[in-house]
Scaffold this motif. Structure first.
Motif, PDB file in Angstrom:
ATOM      1  N   GLN A  86      68.225  17.949  14.226  1.00 58.95           N
ATOM      2  CA  GLN A  86      66.938  17.373  14.588  1.00 58.95           C
ATOM      3  C   GLN A  86      66.056  18.411  15.269  1.00 58.95           C
ATOM      4  OE1 GLN A  86      67.213  14.006  17.203  1.00 58.95           O
ATOM      5  NE2 GLN A  86      65.091  13.437  16.910  1.00 58.95           N
ATOM      6  N   PHE A  87      66.629  19.206  16.168  1.00 57.72           N
ATOM      7  CA  PHE A  87      65.834  20.166  16.929  1.00 57.72           C
ATOM      8  C   PHE A  87      66.116  21.621  16.567  1.00 57.72           C
ATOM      9  CE2 PHE A  87      66.248  16.400  19.706  1.00 57.72           C
ATOM     10  CZ  PHE A  87      64.925  16.004  19.679  1.00 57.72           C
ATOM     11  N   SER A  88      67.382  22.026  16.568  1.00 57.75           N
ATOM     12  CA  SER A  88      67.724  23.413  16.248  1.00 57.75           C
ATOM     13  C   SER A  88      69.139  23.481  15.686  1.00 57.75           C
ATOM     14  CB  SER A  88      67.633  24.281  17.507  1.00 57.75           C
ATOM     15  OG  SER A  88      68.061  25.589  17.201  1.00 57.75           O
ATOM     16  N   GLY A  89      69.309  24.254  14.617  1.00 62.53           N
ATOM     17  CA  GLY A  89      70.613  24.357  13.989  1.00 62.53           C
ATOM     18  C   GLY A  89      71.206  25.750  13.979  1.00 62.53           C
ATOM     19  N   ASP A  90      70.442  26.758  14.434  1.00 64.02           N
ATOM     20  CA  ASP A  90      70.909  28.152  14.365  1.00 64.02           C
ATOM     21  C   ASP A  90      72.222  28.379  15.122  1.00 64.02           C
ATOM     22  OD1 ASP A  90      68.735  28.921  12.832  1.00 64.02           O
ATOM     23  OD2 ASP A  90      67.521  29.429  14.574  1.00 64.02           O
ATOM     24  N   ARG A  91      72.264  27.927  16.339  1.00 62.63           N
ATOM     25  CA  ARG A  91      73.461  28.141  17.163  1.00 62.63           C
ATOM     26  C   ARG A  91      74.663  27.392  16.585  1.00 62.63           C
ATOM     27  NH1 ARG A  91      74.140  26.640  23.519  1.00 62.63           N
ATOM     28  NH2 ARG A  91      76.144  27.652  23.795  1.00 62.63           N
TER      29      ARG A  91
END
Length: 160
Positions: free
Chosen positions: A109-114
């Motif tokens: 939803q917000f960030s998937g990189d990590r």
């Protein structure tokens, strides 16, 4: 041709959406991981938060997945607190994937990189061929997202 499997955990349907397209495009077998006991959403939220923080492995239901039957395995997870679902940890413990070709994907939803980076580290004993993330594919333009997923699959077919 190599036999493929798609293994995934989905809560809101986004990861399932991606998994279904991969399954169709790869003519793969599909396995949805389910938690052993469903509870009220707030309780599950807290339980998963604690599991993410401490690296715990929630109980999962048995699936008829036999890793030895597959050369290539796609593994999908939603993102929780910038990491992959703790359910994936439970899956890997229950179904060891030694020396398998692995493709990783997550929905966020917000960030998937990590989360993608953490999945790669978690599956480092495998041959991780590719990884990808999608921002809420069923919340965005499904047709466009489906095309992006299919393009990723085409790229993966070339890698092997």
């Amino acid at each position: 041709m190599e036999k493929s499997a798609v293994v995934f955990f989905s809560v809101k349907g986004n990861t399932r959406f991606v998994a279904e397209i991969i399954t169709d495009e790869m003519n793969a077998d599909s396995f949805e991981i389910k938690i052993f006991k469903k509870r009220r959403p707030f309780y599950n939220y807290l339980k998963f938060l604690i599991a993410c923080i401490f690296g715990l492995k929630p109980k999962i239901r048995k699936i008829e997945f036999h890793p030895e039957k597959y050369e290539k395995i796609f593994i999908g997870s939603p993102v929780y607190w910038r990491t992959f679902s703790p359910v994936i940890r439970s899956f890997k413990k229950k179904y060891p994937l030694k020396n398998k070709k692995v493709h990783l994907f997550c929905t966020y939803q917000f960030s998937g990189d990590r989360a993608v980076r953490k999945m790669k580290i978690f599956f480092k004993q495998n041959n991780v061929l590719s990884s990808r993330k999608w921002k809420e594919p069923i919340e965005n333009d499904e047709i466009e997202q489906a095309l992006l997923i299919k393009n990723w699959i085409m790229e993966n077919k070339k890698i092997n």
